[in-house]
Design a protein around this motif. Structure first.
Motif, PDB file in Angstrom:
ATOM      1  N   TRP A 249       0.689  -1.184  -0.137  1.00  0.00           N
ATOM      2  CA  TRP A 249       0.210   0.063   0.052  1.00  0.00           C
ATOM      3  C   TRP A 249       0.901   1.441  -0.115  1.00  0.00           C
ATOM      4  O   TRP A 249       1.851   1.249   0.940  1.00  0.00           O
ATOM      5  CB  TRP A 249      -1.063  -0.035   1.187  1.00  0.00           C
ATOM      6  N   VAL A 250       0.548   2.141  -1.206  1.00  0.00           N
ATOM      7  CA  VAL A 250       1.389   3.397  -0.898  1.00  0.00           C
ATOM      8  C   VAL A 250       0.566   4.402  -0.161  1.00  0.00           C
ATOM      9  O   VAL A 250      -0.392   4.758  -0.816  1.00  0.00           O
ATOM     10  CB  VAL A 250       1.751   3.842  -2.500  1.00  0.00           C
ATOM     11  N   VAL A 251       1.069   4.897   0.894  1.00  0.00           N
ATOM     12  CA  VAL A 251       0.301   5.795   1.585  1.00  0.00           C
ATOM     13  C   VAL A 251       0.906   7.172   1.539  1.00  0.00           C
ATOM     14  O   VAL A 251       2.209   7.225   1.832  1.00  0.00           O
ATOM     15  CB  VAL A 251       0.143   5.386   2.931  1.00  0.00           C
ATOM     16  N   LYS A 252       0.388   8.154   0.857  1.00  0.00           N
ATOM     17  CA  LYS A 252       0.835   9.469   0.607  1.00  0.00           C
ATOM     18  C   LYS A 252       0.786  10.251   1.492  1.00  0.00           C
ATOM     19  O   LYS A 252      -0.693  10.551   1.653  1.00  0.00           O
ATOM     20  CB  LYS A 252       0.568   9.700  -0.897  1.00  0.00           C
ATOM     21  N   LEU A 253       1.680  10.710   2.323  1.00  0.00           N
ATOM     22  CA  LEU A 253       1.302  11.511   3.443  1.00  0.00           C
ATOM     23  C   LEU A 253       1.777  13.079   3.299  1.00  0.00           C
ATOM     24  O   LEU A 253       2.876  13.032   2.692  1.00  0.00           O
ATOM     25  CB  LEU A 253       1.794  10.876   4.880  1.00  0.00           C
ATOM     26  N   PRO A 254       1.364  14.054   3.907  1.00  0.00           N
ATOM     27  CA  PRO A 254       2.126  15.375   3.742  1.00  0.00           C
ATOM     28  C   PRO A 254       3.214  15.168   4.817  1.00  0.00           C
ATOM     29  O   PRO A 254       3.356  14.076   5.324  1.00  0.00           O
ATOM     30  CB  PRO A 254       1.074  16.287   4.526  1.00  0.00           C
ATOM     31  N   GLU A 255       4.227  15.805   4.135  1.00  0.00           N
ATOM     32  CA  GLU A 255       5.798  15.854   4.873  1.00  0.00           C
ATOM     33  C   GLU A 255       5.778  15.899   6.477  1.00  0.00           C
ATOM     34  O   GLU A 255       6.374  15.026   6.837  1.00  0.00           O
ATOM     35  CB  GLU A 255       6.540  17.238   4.225  1.00  0.00           C
TER      36      GLU A 255
ATOM     37  N   THR B 186       3.599   7.464   8.948  1.00  0.00           N
ATOM     38  CA  THR B 186       2.551   6.426   9.234  1.00  0.00           C
ATOM     39  C   THR B 186       2.268   5.848  10.453  1.00  0.00           C
ATOM     40  O   THR B 186       1.175   5.299  10.826  1.00  0.00           O
ATOM     41  CB  THR B 186       3.108   5.079   8.298  1.00  0.00           C
ATOM     42  N   GLN B 187       3.526   5.905  11.267  1.00  0.00           N
ATOM     43  CA  GLN B 187       3.327   5.414  12.564  1.00  0.00           C
ATOM     44  C   GLN B 187       2.392   6.191  13.602  1.00  0.00           C
ATOM     45  O   GLN B 187       1.960   5.578  14.610  1.00  0.00           O
ATOM     46  CB  GLN B 187       4.834   5.792  13.434  1.00  0.00           C
TER      47      GLN B 187
ATOM     48  N   GLY C 221      -2.520   4.325  14.317  1.00  0.00           N
ATOM     49  CA  GLY C 221      -2.462   3.115  15.090  1.00  0.00           C
ATOM     50  C   GLY C 221      -2.977   1.846  14.294  1.00  0.00           C
ATOM     51  O   GLY C 221      -2.175   0.923  14.441  1.00  0.00           O
ATOM     52  N   ILE C 222      -3.828   1.983  13.596  1.00  0.00           N
ATOM     53  CA  ILE C 222      -4.416   0.950  12.899  1.00  0.00           C
ATOM     54  C   ILE C 222      -3.503   0.496  11.757  1.00  0.00           C
ATOM     55  O   ILE C 222      -3.114  -0.790  11.437  1.00  0.00           O
ATOM     56  CB  ILE C 222      -5.795   1.295  12.177  1.00  0.00           C
ATOM     57  N   LEU C 223      -2.693   1.394  11.356  1.00  0.00           N
ATOM     58  CA  LEU C 223      -1.624   0.936  10.338  1.00  0.00           C
ATOM     59  C   LEU C 223      -0.738   0.118  11.038  1.00  0.00           C
ATOM     60  O   LEU C 223       0.015  -1.028  10.605  1.00  0.00           O
ATOM     61  CB  LEU C 223      -0.898   2.134   9.712  1.00  0.00           C
ATOM     62  N   GLU C 224      -0.233   0.420  12.270  1.00  0.00           N
ATOM     63  CA  GLU C 224       0.890  -0.312  12.983  1.00  0.00           C
ATOM     64  C   GLU C 224       0.108  -1.695  13.292  1.00  0.00           C
ATOM     65  O   GLU C 224       0.875  -2.936  13.166  1.00  0.00           O
ATOM     66  CB  GLU C 224       1.067   0.280  14.373  1.00  0.00           C
ATOM     67  N   GLU C 225      -1.108  -1.808  13.378  1.00  0.00           N
ATOM     68  CA  GLU C 225      -2.038  -3.030  13.723  1.00  0.00           C
ATOM     69  C   GLU C 225      -1.830  -4.016  12.420  1.00  0.00           C
ATOM     70  O   GLU C 225      -1.591  -5.411  12.600  1.00  0.00           O
ATOM     71  CB  GLU C 225      -3.262  -3.114  14.034  1.00  0.00           C
ATOM     72  N   ILE C 226      -1.787  -3.454  11.406  1.00  0.00           N
ATOM     73  CA  ILE C 226      -1.861  -4.202  10.024  1.00  0.00           C
ATOM     74  C   ILE C 226      -0.397  -4.618   9.507  1.00  0.00           C
ATOM     75  O   ILE C 226      -0.404  -5.259   8.578  1.00  0.00           O
ATOM     76  CB  ILE C 226      -2.806  -3.941   9.196  1.00  0.00           C
ATOM     77  N   LYS C 227       0.480  -4.169   9.945  1.00  0.00           N
ATOM     78  CA  LYS C 227       1.974  -3.828   9.397  1.00  0.00           C
ATOM     79  C   LYS C 227       2.768  -5.158   8.798  1.00  0.00           C
ATOM     80  O   LYS C 227       3.163  -5.337   8.032  1.00  0.00           O
ATOM     81  CB  LYS C 227       2.845  -2.640   9.863  1.00  0.00           C
ATOM     82  N   GLU C 228       2.128  -6.186   9.870  1.00  0.00           N
ATOM     83  CA  GLU C 228       2.700  -7.485   9.667  1.00  0.00           C
ATOM     84  C   GLU C 228       2.073  -8.186   8.487  1.00  0.00           C
ATOM     85  O   GLU C 228       2.682  -9.246   7.839  1.00  0.00           O
ATOM     86  CB  GLU C 228       2.569  -8.507  10.807  1.00  0.00           C
TER      87      GLU C 228
END
Ligand code: UDP
Length: 462
Positions: free
Chosen positions: A309-315, A319-320, A323-330
């Motif tokens: 997943w390419v998550v484009k975030l402002p500078e 992603t950390q 919280g939910i991204l941390e949950e699915i990172k594995e």
């Protein structure tokens, strides 16, 4: 490499583009193809990266022209109106200067739609002008009809109407480019497109990043109506055809979103089963809202499939902080930037959840990957219609009442693509376009013939 005297005898063309990734990449690749047909090709852009690049890439001369804005102006995320205004004011003079100082007599000057004033500069120098249409021929047909008032289009009072144009399926408001709808607020794009389509007489050629086998009915209808449209695509990196792309290394200098994630993506994909991974990206321009990121993440959790997943975030965001991204990172790999064409060519990728930008779409078609279409604005809704109803290579995910793509609904669409009753059909149709794309650009293919013809016409005129 050709000597100076050989170069002077070659027919010369000048291509002009703005710095945006989705414009500069296809223009550089098209330049390379034109150079391979014996033309002397110069590509000029306002991209500051060019100031520091070598002046020749894969046989194409690169030149910088100033858009009149200060160097530190944010050209990626800044005010588009201010950019267009400055470009329109300073671009013509700076381009004229470049043409004069090149000492060349160009046989043709080619622009992208974002630089409509280039046609007037070309006329001043008495050089014929061509345009590269960097979107679908379908969209070209719709804009031509809209800006030249050839058909009735939806209004506030008539949003349910169907639009029937030659070579296209019936289109509803939700299938049309956002700029032709009454809800459009992007007046800059509207006036650029109006300028282009009300002045088509200024263009002798329109080269399209599409191919005959992909949009046959509409290309034929456009040509039958007397409009120039020569499909010369897919204009994509050679890596998508399983070949080394000499230009890619150099293009990296113009890549705005490089990241150290690139190698990780491919190594990570290597560890997965064929056609098992879901790839998600919404292009270079869209930032997803926090709510949208959370909803997609929830869907991925339900889906339980590996994802990239390419998550484009402002500078200023990481992603950390989600919280939910941390949950699915594995379960998958989250990156800020991916080497998309290499990812799409990787055998592990089985489905692409995409915003349906035309570059992404034509890359996906070339790679033969089925899709979940999540269109947002501009030409994306029309591109999604092609995916679902014309090519039948995927399904569309509609936005919910809150205006976001519901993650669990996304999971359902992905399952439909990867394991549903129509899964085989999507894969078969995608594989068919993959084959057709290869044939179109191979020696003697439909697009290769058009490039050759274009080069021959220019050479015979000059
Ligand atoms: N792209 C990429 N890596 C990413 C996201 C995008 O290489 O992580 C490339 C993609 O391959 C395509 C371009 O950026 O060539 C995006 O163009 P598109 O027309 O799809 O969308 P836009 O960014 O203009 O909305």
């Amino acid at each position: 490499m050709s000597s100076i005297s050989e170069e002077n005898q070659q027919t010369s063309v000048l291509l002009v583009t703005v710095h945006a990734q989705g414009h500069i990449n296809p223009m550089l690749r098209l330049s390379k193809r034109l150079a391979s047909k014996g033309l002397h090709v110069t590509l000029t852009t306002n991209d500051l990266a060019l100031k520091n690049l070598s002046s020749t890439v894969a046989g194409v001369h690169l030149e910088y022209f100033s858009d009149g804005l200060p160097e530190d102006h944010d050209r990626l995320n800044g005010d588009i109106d201010a950019f267009e205004k400055s470009l329109g004011k300073f671009g013509p003079g700076n381009l004229s200067h470049l043409i004069r100082s090149s000492g060349r007599k160009f046989a043709c000057i080619i622009n992208t739609p974002f630089l409509p004033w280039v046609a007037d500069v070309a006329a001043e120098f008495e050089v014929p002008c061509g345009m590269v249409w960097i979107q679908a021929c379908t969209v070209y047909q719709i804009y031509n009809s809209f800006y030249n008032r050839l058909n009735e289009f939806p209004t506030e009072n008539n949003l349910d109407m169907c639009l029937d144009l030659p070579g296209l399926p019936s289109l509803r408001a939700e299938d049309l480019p956002s700029f032709v709808l009454p809800s459009n607020t992007m007046s800059t794009f509207d006036s650029i497109l109006k300028d282009v389509f009300c002045n088509m007489h200024k263009y002798k050629w329109v080269l399209g990043n599409s191919f005959m086998e992909l949009e046959k009915d509409v290309i034929t209808a456009v040509n039958d109506a007397g409009l120039p449209f020569w499909p010369v695509g897919p204009i994509v990196p050679a890596t998508l055809f399983g070949k080394e792309d000499a230009i890619d290394g150099d293009l990296k200098g113009l890549n705005k979103f490089k990241s150290t994630d690139e190698i990780d993506c491919l190594e990570w994909l290597d560890k997965h089963q064929p056609a098992s991974v879901l790839y998600i990206s919404f292009g270079t321009l869209l930032f997803l809202s926090e709510k949208q990121i959370e909803s997609i993440a929830t869907g991925l959790k339900v889906l339980k499939r590996p994802f990239l997943w390419v998550v484009k975030l402002p500078e200023n965001q990481e992603t950390q902080q989600f919280g939910i991204l941390e949950e699915i990172k594995e379960q998958g790999l989250i990156v800020r930037w991916s080497p998309q064409t290499a990812v799409l060519s990787h055998p592990s990728v089985g489905c692409f959840v995409s915003h349906c930008g035309w570059n992404s779409l034509i890359e996906t078609v070339t790679a033969g990957v089925p899709m979940v279409a999540c269109p947002q604005w501009s030409d994306q809704p029309t591109n999604a219609k092609l995916v679902t109803d014309v090519w039948c290579v995927g399904v569309k995910l509609k936005r919910n009442q809150e205006g976001i793509f519901d993650g669990e609904e996304m999971a359902r669409c992905v399952e439909e693509i990867m394991a549903g009753p129509r899964s085989e059909e999507f894969r078969k149709n995608s594989a068919e376009f993959k084959r057709a794309a290869r044939e179109a650009v191979a020696d003697g293919g439909s697009s290769d013939k058009n490039i050759q013809l274009f080069a021959d016409v220019l050479s015979s005129c000059s």
